[in-house]
Design a protein around this motif. Structure first.
Motif, PDB file in Angstrom:
ATOM      1  N   GLY A  73      -5.381  33.700  21.948  1.00  0.00           N
ATOM      2  CA  GLY A  73      -5.671  34.062  23.278  1.00  0.00           C
ATOM      3  C   GLY A  73      -4.262  34.568  24.111  1.00  0.00           C
ATOM      4  N   TYR A  74      -4.526  34.986  25.183  1.00  0.00           N
ATOM      5  CA  TYR A  74      -3.691  35.386  26.240  1.00  0.00           C
ATOM      6  C   TYR A  74      -4.037  35.282  27.493  1.00  0.00           C
ATOM      7  CZ  TYR A  74      -1.437  38.239  29.447  1.00  0.00           C
ATOM      8  OH  TYR A  74      -0.562  38.786  30.587  1.00  0.00           O
ATOM      9  N   ASP A  97       1.196  34.112  29.072  1.00  0.00           N
ATOM     10  CA  ASP A  97       1.054  33.049  27.916  1.00  0.00           C
ATOM     11  C   ASP A  97      -0.063  33.529  26.890  1.00  0.00           C
ATOM     12  OD1 ASP A  97       2.125  31.713  30.219  1.00  0.00           O
ATOM     13  OD2 ASP A  97       0.298  30.500  30.881  1.00  0.00           O
ATOM     14  N   PHE A  98       0.900  33.300  25.552  1.00  0.00           N
ATOM     15  CA  PHE A  98       0.040  33.514  24.262  1.00  0.00           C
ATOM     16  C   PHE A  98      -0.079  32.209  23.607  1.00  0.00           C
ATOM     17  CE2 PHE A  98       2.878  37.183  26.054  1.00  0.00           C
ATOM     18  CZ  PHE A  98       2.171  38.078  25.475  1.00  0.00           C
ATOM     19  N   TYR A 119       5.515  30.702  26.528  1.00  0.00           N
ATOM     20  CA  TYR A 119       5.307  31.186  27.986  1.00  0.00           C
ATOM     21  C   TYR A 119       6.532  32.174  27.877  1.00  0.00           C
ATOM     22  CZ  TYR A 119       2.792  27.059  28.678  1.00  0.00           C
ATOM     23  OH  TYR A 119       1.956  25.838  28.576  1.00  0.00           O
ATOM     24  N   TYR A 120       6.077  33.554  28.238  1.00  0.00           N
ATOM     25  CA  TYR A 120       6.952  34.676  28.626  1.00  0.00           C
ATOM     26  C   TYR A 120       6.932  35.242  30.090  1.00  0.00           C
ATOM     27  CZ  TYR A 120       9.075  39.343  28.258  1.00  0.00           C
ATOM     28  OH  TYR A 120       9.911  40.491  28.389  1.00  0.00           O
ATOM     29  N   THR A 138      11.933  32.063  28.457  1.00  0.00           N
ATOM     30  CA  THR A 138      10.786  31.902  27.262  1.00  0.00           C
ATOM     31  C   THR A 138      10.844  30.384  27.011  1.00  0.00           C
ATOM     32  OG1 THR A 138      11.381  34.067  26.650  1.00  0.00           O
ATOM     33  CG2 THR A 138      10.117  32.499  25.242  1.00  0.00           C
ATOM     34  N   ALA A 139       9.532  29.874  26.962  1.00  0.00           N
ATOM     35  CA  ALA A 139       9.182  28.477  26.612  1.00  0.00           C
ATOM     36  C   ALA A 139       8.135  28.342  25.564  1.00  0.00           C
ATOM     37  CB  ALA A 139       9.078  27.719  27.919  1.00  0.00           C
ATOM     38  N   PHE A 140       7.960  27.104  24.683  1.00  0.00           N
ATOM     39  CA  PHE A 140       7.194  27.041  24.011  1.00  0.00           C
ATOM     40  C   PHE A 140       6.773  25.592  24.240  1.00  0.00           C
ATOM     41  CE2 PHE A 140      10.269  29.866  22.468  1.00  0.00           C
ATOM     42  CZ  PHE A 140       9.427  30.994  21.975  1.00  0.00           C
ATOM     43  N   ASP A 141       5.460  25.142  24.091  1.00  0.00           N
ATOM     44  CA  ASP A 141       5.035  23.783  24.255  1.00  0.00           C
ATOM     45  C   ASP A 141       3.735  23.711  23.245  1.00  0.00           C
ATOM     46  OD1 ASP A 141       2.771  24.471  25.361  1.00  0.00           O
ATOM     47  OD2 ASP A 141       3.115  23.460  27.459  1.00  0.00           O
TER      48      ASP A 141
END
Length: 258
Positions: A73-74, A97-98, A119-120, A138-141
């Motif tokens: 999703g987005y 958010d992807f 998160y872009y 840019t972040a990733f969780d």
């Protein structure tokens, strides 16, 4: 609130709480092979106690459910700040958010979900600090949820350093909803952030390792024959990682689903 204390007000939540925007997502598992979407207008975008947009925000999402509980999703929202160092006078931005998720039911009362999100921030680029420090916006969780009927417990962990978060920052949350007369829903939530101060530098500074981030109480109601849901939330603000207080907020929203 700006980037240094924004999306990662990652917190430890011990209570029954919230109606989620992106953090306020429906925990009902999607039907395989189905594309769903939403479009929302809110008077402000508040995330984990912090202000992402203090003006009217437009938000939209799409999700496609694959077989065996997998979905992709987005979700996106307008912001009232530019997350980059090179802002050139811009006072607005956009969050994208992807995500990829896997969820399933354990039985008729219990279900779970695991989700990874990127998160872009449009034109976010790199933020530079002193002594040559630099971080991407840019972040990733990764998020884990366990739901029992209308109660959902969740924990998310930041996987890498970002301009607004340290790798290892944790957010724990709890959300509870309750059906009221006349097809209204009561939605409540509470949260606390656990910050990993060991990765601080000139861009990220942590003064409080554990803080209360926010609590919410609100109501929502589906508008008959429109596909829309109206919501009203009161948000009690906590603190950010440097100890600054978040203001209390009132959030109105109108969400259209398809």
């Amino acid at each position: 609130m700006h980037l240094a204390s924004h999306k990662i007000a990652l917190s430890l939540l011990f209570a029954m709480c919230t109606m989620p925007a992106f953090a306020e997502e429906d925990t009902t598992l999607p039907t395989a092979g189905k594309l769903t979407g939403s479009f929302a207008v809110v008077n402000k975008y508040i995330y984990r106690g912090g202000v992402e947009n203090d003006d009217v925000a437009l938000q939209a999402g799409l999700e496609y459910a694959l077989q065996s509980g997998v979905s992709v999703g987005y979700w996106g929202s307008t912001l009232d700040y530019d997350p980059s160092d090179d802002s050139e006078g811009k006072d607005h931005g956009f969050e994208h958010d992807f995500y990829v998720a896997y969820g399933n039911e354990i039985n008729q009362n219990w279900s779970y979900k695991v989700q990874g999100t990127a998160y872009y921030y449009q034109d976010g680029g790199t933020v530079y600090g002193e002594d040559g420090d630099k971080r991407k916006t840019t972040a990733f969780d990764v998020l884990g949820e366990l739901a029992y009927k209308d109660l959902t417990l969740a924990a998310s962990v930041m996987l890498a350093d970002a301009s607004f978060a340290n790798a290892g920052d944790v957010y724990l949350s709890a959300a509870y909803s309750y059906a009221l007369p006349q097809n209204f829903m009561l939605n409540t939530s509470v949260g606390t952030s656990i910050y990993n101060s060991s990765r601080d530098d000139s861009i990220i500074e942590t003064k409080n390792d554990v803080v209360f981030s926010e609590a919410r109480m609100g109501v929502s109601k589906e508008i008959a024959n429109t596909g829309a849901t109206a919501s009203l939330d009161y948000v009690v603000g906590g603190k950010d990682r440097v100890g600054e207080d978040f203001d209390d907020q009132v959030v109105f929203g109108l969400n259209f689903s398809f």
